[in-house]
Design a protein around this motif. Structure first.
Motif, PDB file in Angstrom:
ATOM      1  N   VAL A  14      -4.810  -5.713  -9.643  1.00 11.68           N
ATOM      2  CA  VAL A  14      -6.208  -5.598  -9.220  1.00 11.68           C
ATOM      3  C   VAL A  14      -6.555  -6.749  -8.277  1.00 11.68           C
ATOM      4  N   GLY A  44      -4.547  -6.293  -4.846  1.00  7.05           N
ATOM      5  CA  GLY A  44      -5.299  -5.391  -3.995  1.00  7.05           C
ATOM      6  C   GLY A  44      -4.560  -4.289  -3.274  1.00  7.05           C
ATOM      7  N   ALA A  45      -3.279  -4.038  -3.583  1.00  7.22           N
ATOM      8  CA  ALA A  45      -2.566  -2.930  -2.928  1.00  7.22           C
ATOM      9  C   ALA A  45      -3.331  -1.625  -3.122  1.00  7.22           C
ATOM     10  N   LYS A  46      -3.410  -0.812  -2.067  1.00  7.24           N
ATOM     11  CA  LYS A  46      -4.225   0.403  -2.091  1.00  7.24           C
ATOM     12  C   LYS A  46      -3.380   1.654  -1.861  1.00  7.24           C
ATOM     13  N   ASP A  47      -4.060   2.814  -1.936  1.00  5.47           N
ATOM     14  CA  ASP A  47      -3.431   4.125  -1.727  1.00  5.47           C
ATOM     15  C   ASP A  47      -2.252   4.343  -2.667  1.00  5.47           C
ATOM     16  N   ASP A  66       0.843  -1.189   0.000  1.00  7.69           N
ATOM     17  CA  ASP A  66       0.000   0.000   0.000  1.00  7.69           C
ATOM     18  C   ASP A  66       0.886   1.249   0.000  1.00  7.69           C
ATOM     19  N   LEU A 111      -7.749  -0.145 -11.921  1.00  2.00           N
ATOM     20  CA  LEU A 111      -7.234   0.113 -10.578  1.00  2.00           C
ATOM     21  C   LEU A 111      -8.073   1.174  -9.867  1.00  2.00           C
ATOM     22  N   ASN A 151     -11.359  -0.214  -8.712  1.00  2.00           N
ATOM     23  CA  ASN A 151     -11.174  -1.139  -7.591  1.00  2.00           C
ATOM     24  C   ASN A 151     -10.719  -0.426  -6.317  1.00  2.00           C
ATOM     25  N   ASN A 152     -10.800   0.902  -6.307  1.00  5.45           N
ATOM     26  CA  ASN A 152     -10.483   1.717  -5.118  1.00  5.45           C
ATOM     27  C   ASN A 152      -9.040   1.543  -4.652  1.00  5.45           C
ATOM     28  N   GLN A 153      -8.130   1.409  -5.607  1.00  3.52           N
ATOM     29  CA  GLN A 153      -6.727   1.210  -5.248  1.00  3.52           C
ATOM     30  C   GLN A 153      -5.869   2.456  -5.423  1.00  3.52           C
TER      31      GLN A 153
END
Length: 231
Positions: free
Chosen positions: A41, A44-47, A18, A65, A68-70
């Motif tokens: 995707v 799932g890594a975010k921010d 993240d 991405l 998928n709120n990433q």
């Protein structure tokens, strides 16, 4: 023996964390590392801070991405297209940040990052909204903006062929943002159509040297004979 090939894209992106800064090659669908993006995707890594020429041009690009709120921030030159509505809605809600850079400036900021140049002056964008708040200096009677280099934690790039050391050649318009992005990241992951033995690529045709490439994923091994739209 140097071996950079990963079994699949999922394993190549498994350690992404993240908050990482990710450079994604391609120009629309041309030269887009779509299997690497799809794997991220799923991972799932975010921010993420994503640097790409455009978003929304194809559904399997950076738009995936974002949906998928990433993505926390996107730096690009062309934030429009058939899949850009999601970005616009998120901008209105304040859930994503957008930084627009003229295309040539974006390419040069990435190239500077790879070359170890921290910043440079350019007249592009002066006297426009894109220049507001930026440091300026006058050269030869013309105003220039100070632009800062861009470097990534990771770069996803697309090439046509690699040897197992990671020397790359590109096919036609794959050679867009991919070569400069390869130089500007701590970890460059190349999605390629074919991986050959060292010596099978003419050294005079190599565009990206193996020193810049850390991981290889062979796309053809993952799509079971289907034709890639971004070749």
């Amino acid at each position: 023996m140097i071996q950079k090939k990963f079994e699949n894209a999922a394993k190549a992106v498994a350690d992404m964390q993240d908050g990482a800064t990710l450079l994604v090659g391609g120009f629309g669908g041309s030269g887009l590392p779509s299997y690497l993006v799809a794997a991220l995707v799923e991972q799932g890594a975010k921010d993420l801070t994503v640097v790409s020429n455009n978003i929304g041009a194809v559904s399997d690009g950076v738009a995936a991405l974002i949906s998928n709120n990433q993505v926390r921030k996107i730096i690009c030159s062309f934030p429009v297209g058939p899949h850009a509505d999601d970005l616009i809605e998120r901008l209105k809600k304040g859930t994503i940040e957008l930084e627009i850079a003229p295309q040539g400036t974006l390419a040069e900021r990435i190239r500077a990052g790879g070359a170890g140049v921290p910043a440079f002056y350019t007249p592009t964008g002066a006297h426009t909204e894109l220049g507001e708040g930026k440091e300026t200096r006058t050269f030869d009677g013309q105003m220039h903006l100070l632009e800062h280099a861009i470097k990534g934690d990771y770069a996803f790039i697309k090439a046509h062929r690699a040897d197992r050391w990671g020397n790359l050649i590109y096919r036609k318009t794959q050679r867009n943002f991919n070569p400069v992005m390869a130089t500007a990241a701590k970890t460059t992951i190349a999605e390629v159509n074919e991986i050959v033995e060292v010596g099978e690529i003419d050294p005079e045709t190599i565009v990206t040297s193996s020193v810049f490439v850390h991981r290889l994923v062979q796309a053809e091994a993952q799509h079971e004979g289907k034709v890639l739209v971004n070749e």
